[in-house]
Design a protein around this motif. Structure first.
Motif, PDB file in Angstrom:
ATOM      1  N   GLY A  30      78.208  16.386  70.197  1.00  0.00           N
ATOM      2  CA  GLY A  30      78.688  16.408  71.604  1.00  0.00           C
ATOM      3  C   GLY A  30      78.114  17.159  72.748  1.00  0.00           C
ATOM      4  N   GLY A  31      77.307  18.249  72.311  1.00  0.00           N
ATOM      5  CA  GLY A  31      77.081  19.210  73.423  1.00  0.00           C
ATOM      6  C   GLY A  31      76.165  18.846  74.307  1.00  0.00           C
ATOM      7  N   ARG A 200      81.718  22.655  81.503  1.00  0.00           N
ATOM      8  CA  ARG A 200      82.498  21.963  82.497  1.00  0.00           C
ATOM      9  C   ARG A 200      83.022  22.929  83.608  1.00  0.00           C
ATOM     10  NH1 ARG A 200      85.283  18.208  78.251  1.00  0.00           N
ATOM     11  NH2 ARG A 200      84.263  19.980  76.918  1.00  0.00           N
ATOM     12  N   GLY A 231      83.455  20.561  66.682  1.00  0.00           N
ATOM     13  CA  GLY A 231      82.602  19.481  67.417  1.00  0.00           C
ATOM     14  C   GLY A 231      83.029  18.247  67.964  1.00  0.00           C
ATOM     15  N   GLY A 232      81.996  17.612  68.818  1.00  0.00           N
ATOM     16  CA  GLY A 232      82.501  16.328  69.296  1.00  0.00           C
ATOM     17  C   GLY A 232      82.860  15.186  67.957  1.00  0.00           C
ATOM     18  N   ILE A 261      91.994  19.180  66.889  1.00  0.00           N
ATOM     19  CA  ILE A 261      91.422  18.062  67.543  1.00  0.00           C
ATOM     20  C   ILE A 261      90.219  17.646  66.660  1.00  0.00           C
ATOM     21  CG2 ILE A 261      89.923  17.707  69.456  1.00  0.00           C
ATOM     22  CD1 ILE A 261      91.706  20.066  71.166  1.00  0.00           C
ATOM     23  N   GLY A 285      92.974  13.206  69.008  1.00  0.00           N
ATOM     24  CA  GLY A 285      91.521  12.437  68.809  1.00  0.00           C
ATOM     25  C   GLY A 285      90.664  13.249  69.751  1.00  0.00           C
ATOM     26  N   PHE A 286      89.713  12.764  70.545  1.00  0.00           N
ATOM     27  CA  PHE A 286      89.123  13.164  71.472  1.00  0.00           C
ATOM     28  C   PHE A 286      89.687  13.511  72.591  1.00  0.00           C
ATOM     29  CE2 PHE A 286      85.454  13.576  74.398  1.00  0.00           C
ATOM     30  CZ  PHE A 286      84.507  14.237  73.726  1.00  0.00           C
ATOM     31  N   VAL A 287      89.940  14.727  73.028  1.00  0.00           N
ATOM     32  CA  VAL A 287      90.363  15.122  74.317  1.00  0.00           C
ATOM     33  C   VAL A 287      89.549  15.261  75.552  1.00  0.00           C
ATOM     34  CG1 VAL A 287      92.291  15.997  72.940  1.00  0.00           C
ATOM     35  CG2 VAL A 287      90.205  17.478  73.809  1.00  0.00           C
ATOM     36  N   MET A 290      89.866  19.665  77.549  1.00  0.00           N
ATOM     37  CA  MET A 290      89.714  20.852  76.639  1.00  0.00           C
ATOM     38  C   MET A 290      90.152  22.285  77.091  1.00  0.00           C
ATOM     39  SD  MET A 290      88.733  21.564  73.464  1.00  0.00           S
ATOM     40  CE  MET A 290      88.038  20.511  72.739  1.00  0.00           C
ATOM     41  N   LYS A 303      83.555  25.061  63.857  1.00  0.00           N
ATOM     42  CA  LYS A 303      82.043  25.261  63.344  1.00  0.00           C
ATOM     43  C   LYS A 303      81.362  25.864  64.495  1.00  0.00           C
ATOM     44  CE  LYS A 303      79.649  20.880  64.737  1.00  0.00           C
ATOM     45  NZ  LYS A 303      78.613  21.318  65.583  1.00  0.00           N
ATOM     46  N   GLY A 305      79.498  25.678  66.985  1.00  0.00           N
ATOM     47  CA  GLY A 305      78.775  24.722  67.895  1.00  0.00           C
ATOM     48  C   GLY A 305      78.835  25.690  69.222  1.00  0.00           C
ATOM     49  N   PRO A 306      77.598  25.368  69.758  1.00  0.00           N
ATOM     50  CA  PRO A 306      77.392  26.115  71.237  1.00  0.00           C
ATOM     51  C   PRO A 306      78.273  26.034  72.248  1.00  0.00           C
ATOM     52  CG  PRO A 306      75.542  24.570  70.754  1.00  0.00           C
ATOM     53  CD  PRO A 306      76.451  24.710  69.563  1.00  0.00           C
ATOM     54  N   GLY A 307      78.527  24.618  72.292  1.00  0.00           N
ATOM     55  CA  GLY A 307      79.368  24.258  73.742  1.00  0.00           C
ATOM     56  C   GLY A 307      80.761  25.072  73.201  1.00  0.00           C
ATOM     57  N   THR A 308      81.399  24.785  72.032  1.00  0.00           N
ATOM     58  CA  THR A 308      82.571  25.256  71.728  1.00  0.00           C
ATOM     59  C   THR A 308      82.862  26.796  71.867  1.00  0.00           C
ATOM     60  OG1 THR A 308      83.233  23.333  70.325  1.00  0.00           O
ATOM     61  CG2 THR A 308      84.523  25.077  70.013  1.00  0.00           C
ATOM     62  N   GLU A 311      82.660  27.795  75.517  1.00  0.00           N
ATOM     63  CA  GLU A 311      83.912  27.636  76.285  1.00  0.00           C
ATOM     64  C   GLU A 311      85.064  28.383  75.717  1.00  0.00           C
ATOM     65  OE1 GLU A 311      82.603  22.797  76.193  1.00  0.00           O
ATOM     66  OE2 GLU A 311      84.058  23.582  74.702  1.00  0.00           O
TER      67      GLU A 311
HETATM   68  N1  UDP Z   1      84.613  18.124  72.969  1.00  0.00           N
HETATM   69  C1  UDP Z   1      85.697  17.491  73.686  1.00  0.00           C
HETATM   70  N2  UDP Z   1      86.723  16.893  73.142  1.00  0.00           N
HETATM   71  C2  UDP Z   1      86.960  16.646  71.876  1.00  0.00           C
HETATM   72  C3  UDP Z   1      85.967  17.443  71.058  1.00  0.00           C
HETATM   73  C4  UDP Z   1      85.062  18.106  71.567  1.00  0.00           C
HETATM   74  O1  UDP Z   1      85.505  17.596  74.969  1.00  0.00           O
HETATM   75  O2  UDP Z   1      88.027  16.261  71.583  1.00  0.00           O
HETATM   76  C5  UDP Z   1      83.545  18.740  73.470  1.00  0.00           C
HETATM   77  C6  UDP Z   1      83.726  20.403  73.363  1.00  0.00           C
HETATM   78  O3  UDP Z   1      84.488  20.998  74.294  1.00  0.00           O
HETATM   79  C7  UDP Z   1      82.391  20.931  73.439  1.00  0.00           C
HETATM   80  C8  UDP Z   1      81.634  19.676  72.788  1.00  0.00           C
HETATM   81  O4  UDP Z   1      82.490  18.574  72.874  1.00  0.00           O
HETATM   82  O5  UDP Z   1      81.934  20.914  74.833  1.00  0.00           O
HETATM   83  C9  UDP Z   1      80.997  19.911  71.311  1.00  0.00           C
HETATM   84  O6  UDP Z   1      79.887  20.644  71.442  1.00  0.00           O
HETATM   85  P1  UDP Z   1      79.486  21.779  70.349  1.00  0.00           P
HETATM   86  O7  UDP Z   1      78.077  22.276  70.790  1.00  0.00           O
HETATM   87  O8  UDP Z   1      80.580  22.815  70.113  1.00  0.00           O
HETATM   88  O9  UDP Z   1      79.250  20.767  69.048  1.00  0.00           O
HETATM   89  P2  UDP Z   1      78.478  19.353  68.470  1.00  0.00           P
HETATM   90  O10 UDP Z   1      79.464  18.266  68.776  1.00  0.00           O
HETATM   91  O11 UDP Z   1      77.157  19.343  69.770  1.00  0.00           O
HETATM   92  O12 UDP Z   1      77.854  19.679  67.432  1.00  0.00           O
END
Ligand code: UDP
Length: 408
Positions: A30-31, A200, A231-232, A261, A285-287, A290, A303, A305-308, A311
């Motif tokens: 998702g990142g 974001r 993650g996403g 989530i 589900g997918f929110v 966040m 996990k 994940g860099p994005g998480t 954030e």
């Molecule tokens: N995310 C989101 N809604 C969800 C689940 C995940 O917006 O319901 C976003 C989360 O905030 C982050 C990204 O998806 O920005 C996940 O990125 P990450 O690098 O953590 O993991 P990846 O999914 O790339 O393995």
């Protein structure tokens, strides 16, 4: 509020008079999309009249079969066969392997990618994906197009060496470790910027107190809130961790509430929604909000994940890492642990005990980790990246409207 009147678009979707930026990404995890959308949102906020941004999944929508099927297999390979992924990830860092990969892809996909560039006719290209430097740069060179090319690295620490191409004009990274990898790959200091990960803009702005957010989201303001996500795609043993955490908090009589989530993992969501729980549990589900869920929580299990992680740091959330994708997420574990902003365990029982300690006897440690998280965060990274890229297409930052919601 007065509606801005958009000038008419040309046939290829361009707004005349605006610089056009094309972001190349692919939905592997998702990142990449989250970072691409973060950049797009800030360009739109800062330079609405001067810059237009298009995002494309170059791999899925602009390469021929079977190349365009590869992103779909990413989740399966990383989740089900992590050893195979680790091997492939390491192999891809070897020069001979990456050269072979990229020259094969270029031969196969050059025409389709060329058509994408001709359609969008960008003034600048941004890549937010590790396999989207070499091939697009080769195609652009073959077309005789000389335009600024920027890489925004969306991995936090152990970024694959393929992120780094000496032919780019700028490369933005999020940590010292990623910076060193870039130098090792031959990038010069003048090409490199250490800014933090683009997240974001809503994260930089989220200033509501926890209690208010909890009321808004229908959570109990008297309970301590544990956020569980992965993650996403909602990968890994989320269901087992949820059960162990809920029962551990109940057993120790800690007044907790669990928010799970599930992201795009519909099966996980359905499975958890059918269960009965010993404490209040919200299964989502997918929110798309966040920043609110993170802002309302006391800690996050995720996990690596860099994005998480980026954030969570902005929200001052201590992070309990429950696993990582081999290769690109491996370095995120020591990053979290040695910076004192969280712990790591892959054992669901141990995860539950750590969380119970954090919310119970170790509350002071939780508060200290929260403070360190805020200090380590880069809430303004997206703005810094966007302003520097705007300058590369000749749009000065004074052209951007003042935004009172931004801090210094
Ligand atoms: N995310 C989101 N809604 C969800 C689940 C995940 O917006 O319901 C976003 C989360 O905030 C982050 C990204 O998806 O920005 C996940 O990125 P990450 O690098 O953590 O993991 P990846 O999914 O790339 O393995």
């Amino acid at each position: 509020m007065r509606r801005r009147i958009q000038p008419p678009q040309t046939q290829n979707g361009a707004f005349p008079g605006r610089k056009r930026i094309l972001i190349l990404m692919s939905d592997t995890g998702g990142g990449h999309r989250a970072s691409a959308e973060a950049l797009q949102a800030v360009f739109q906020e800062r330079y609405p009249e001067a810059i237009q941004v298009d995002i494309i999944d170059l791999w899925m929508h602009h390469t021929p079969w079977p190349l365009n099927q590869l992103p779909k297999s990413y989740r399966f390979v990383t989740d089900r066969t992590p050893r195979l992924w680790k091997w492939a990830w390491r192999l891809s860092e070897k020069e001979t392997a990456s050269e072979l990969l990229f020259s094969t892809v270029t031969r196969w996909a050059a025409n389709a990618i060329r058509r994408a560039f001709l359609h969008y006719a960008p003034d600048l290209v941004i890549s937010v994906h590790p396999v989207m430097q070499h091939v697009p740069l080769t195609v652009l060179a073959d077309m005789g197009w000389s335009l600024p090319f920027v890489t925004v690295v969306t991995d936090l620490t152990t970024a694959n060496l393929n992120w780094f191409h000496p032919g780019v004009d700028r490369c933005f990274v999020a940590s010292q470790e990623a910076l060193e990898r870039a130098r090792r790959a031959g990038l010069a200091p003048s090409q490199l910027r250490l800014t933090g990960l683009p997240v974001r803009p809503a994260f930089a702005r989220q200033a509501r107190p926890k209690a208010e957010l909890r009321r808004m989201l229908g959570l109990d303001p008297e309970r301590r809130v544990v956020l569980l996500m992965s993650g996403g795609e909602g990968m890994g043993p989320v269901a087992t961790i949820a059960r162990r955490v809920a029962w551990e908090l109940a057993r120790r009589k800690i007044p907790g509430e669990l928010v799970v989530i599930c992201g795009r993992n519909q099966r996980l969501r359905e499975r958890l929604s059918r269960q009965s729980w010993p404490i209040p549990v919200r299964v989502l589900g997918f929110v798309t909000d966040m920043p609110n869920w993170m802002g309302a929580s006391d800690c996050v299990i995720t996990k690596a994940g860099p994005g998480t992680i980026a954030e969570a740091l902005i929200c001052g959330l201590p992070i309990l890492l429950s696993g990582y994708i081999p290769g690109q997420e491996e370095g995120n574990v020591p990053f979290v642990v040695t910076n004192g902003v969280g712990d790591y365990s892959e054992d669901p029982g141990e995860i539950a005990r750590i969380v119970a300690r954090w919310l119970g006897p170790d509350r002071e440690r939780l508060a200290a980790m929260s403070q360190r998280a805020r200090a380590l965060a880069h809430p303004q990274a997206t703005y810094e990246i966007v302003d520097e890229i705007a300058a590369l297409v000749g749009v000065a930052s004074q052209d951007a409207p003042e935004d009172a919601s931004r801090e210094g």
